[in-house]
Design an enzyme around this catalytic site. Structure first.
Site, PDB file in Angstrom:
ATOM      1  N   CYS A 120      -2.187  -4.670   7.828  1.00  0.00           N
ATOM      2  CA  CYS A 120      -1.183  -5.730   7.962  1.00  0.00           C
ATOM      3  C   CYS A 120       0.189  -5.215   7.548  1.00  0.00           C
ATOM      4  O   CYS A 120       1.194  -5.445   8.234  1.00  0.00           O
ATOM      5  CB  CYS A 120      -1.588  -6.936   7.109  1.00  0.00           C
ATOM      6  SG  CYS A 120      -0.528  -8.383   7.345  1.00  0.00           S
ATOM      7  N   CYS A 121       0.251  -4.479   6.408  1.00  0.00           N
ATOM      8  CA  CYS A 121       1.519  -3.906   5.956  1.00  0.00           C
ATOM      9  C   CYS A 121       2.072  -2.912   6.971  1.00  0.00           C
ATOM     10  O   CYS A 121       3.284  -2.838   7.190  1.00  0.00           O
ATOM     11  CB  CYS A 121       1.333  -3.216   4.609  1.00  0.00           C
ATOM     12  SG  CYS A 121       1.092  -4.332   3.208  1.00  0.00           S
ATOM     13  N   CYS A 203       5.775 -10.509   0.664  1.00  0.00           N
ATOM     14  CA  CYS A 203       5.361 -11.596   1.534  1.00  0.00           C
ATOM     15  C   CYS A 203       4.750 -12.728   0.701  1.00  0.00           C
ATOM     16  O   CYS A 203       4.117 -12.485  -0.335  1.00  0.00           O
ATOM     17  CB  CYS A 203       4.344 -11.093   2.557  1.00  0.00           C
ATOM     18  SG  CYS A 203       5.030  -9.957   3.779  1.00  0.00           S
ATOM     19  N   CYS A 206       1.038 -12.674  -0.371  1.00  0.00           N
ATOM     20  CA  CYS A 206       0.661 -11.478  -1.136  1.00  0.00           C
ATOM     21  C   CYS A 206       1.419 -11.354  -2.453  1.00  0.00           C
ATOM     22  O   CYS A 206       1.389 -10.301  -3.093  1.00  0.00           O
ATOM     23  CB  CYS A 206       0.891 -10.226  -0.299  1.00  0.00           C
ATOM     24  SG  CYS A 206      -0.145 -10.149   1.178  1.00  0.00           S
ATOM     25  N   CYS A 231       2.612  -0.519  -0.169  1.00  0.00           N
ATOM     26  CA  CYS A 231       2.399  -1.008   1.194  1.00  0.00           C
ATOM     27  C   CYS A 231       2.468   0.093   2.239  1.00  0.00           C
ATOM     28  O   CYS A 231       2.205  -0.147   3.409  1.00  0.00           O
ATOM     29  CB  CYS A 231       3.409  -2.100   1.527  1.00  0.00           C
ATOM     30  SG  CYS A 231       5.114  -1.559   1.385  1.00  0.00           S
TER      31      CYS A 231
END
Length: 246
Positions: A120-121, A203, A206, A231
């Site tokens: 995702c990162c 985010c 997170c 990340c």
């Protein structure tokens, strides 16, 4: 003119540090015609934003708008525009890559494993960062050694091996108290989340507020081990690069 010469009150010992920061930023801009600050719009990056924009240093500023940021973070774009008359460049993830990730794994699959979180990162942060830095010879970050166990060996100047450019961390040896003393002295706009216990802001899903006694990045990916909490933006940049010509 150095920011330290403005009509402000700086704690003892900080004036010299500010003068050195200003000189370093001037040197970076002189050495690199194409250089950018990557801003998360959090405290350290707002310090650097002020140091750059208040003195007209020729360093561009951009931010990664991941699509999952807090409303308070998004509001900082307007605050920078209002204070400095500057529009921070925003880089977004590729919509198709986001849609594919969500289709295969779900919107919040990053809670399930380190691998899915890093995927995702990669989509929301690393790939947009690579596009943002395409064509530049150096970039600037607000990283500090004190922030986490993954940053204790941070250098003020490094070689970003992943992108083959120079990377500068001008606040590497600053501590949290010095950062906040600067922000207060120059009345720099800051993200409201800091006052709610968020020293490090990423985010929304997170990031959480930290508890008393926790380190400043404990609220980032809090469900993971301390040594995995990066990340992918910075992990390939650990080599000193003093004297590197780009």
């Amino acid at each position: 003119m150095s920011a330290a010469t403005l009509d402000t009150t700086l704690p003892a010992g900080l004036e010299a540090k500010v003068e050195r920061l200003d000189a370093l930023l001037d040197s970076i801009a002189a050495r690199h015609a194409r250089v950018k600050l990557a801003s998360s719009l959090a405290a350290e990056d707002m310090l650097l934003t002020h140091a750059i924009l208040s003195r007209g240093v020729r360093i561009g500023i951009f931010s990664l708008n991941t699509g999952r940021l807090h409303a308070e973070t998004l509001g900082m774009f307007d605050r920078v525009r209002e204070r400095y008359g500057y529009e921070i460049e925003q880089w977004h993830p590729q919509a198709a890559a986001v849609d594919e990730y969500v289709r295969l794994h779900g919107l919040n699959a990053f809670y399930e494993s380190v691998d899915l979180r890093r995927q995702c990162c990669e989509i929301r942060k690393v790939e947009p960062l690579n596009r943002a830095l395409a064509g530049v010879s150096a970039w600037v970050t607000g990283q500090r050694r004190e922030q986490s166990v993954t940053r204790t060996e941070l250098h003020e100047e490094e070689h970003d091996a992943a992108r083959d450019i120079v990377k500068f961390n001008p606040l590497a040896d600053w501590n949290e108290a010095q950062v906040w003393a600067y922000l207060k002295a120059f009345a720099v706009p800051v993200n409201p989340l800091h006052a709610r216990g968020y020293p490090s802001i990423g985010c929304e899903p997170c990031t959480r507020a930290i508890r008393p006694g926790e380190d400043s990045r404990a609220g980032r990916w809090w469900w993971e081990n301390r040594d995995t909490k990066e990340c992918g933006l910075h992990v390939a940049s650990a080599l000193p690069a003093q004297g590197t010509a780009h």
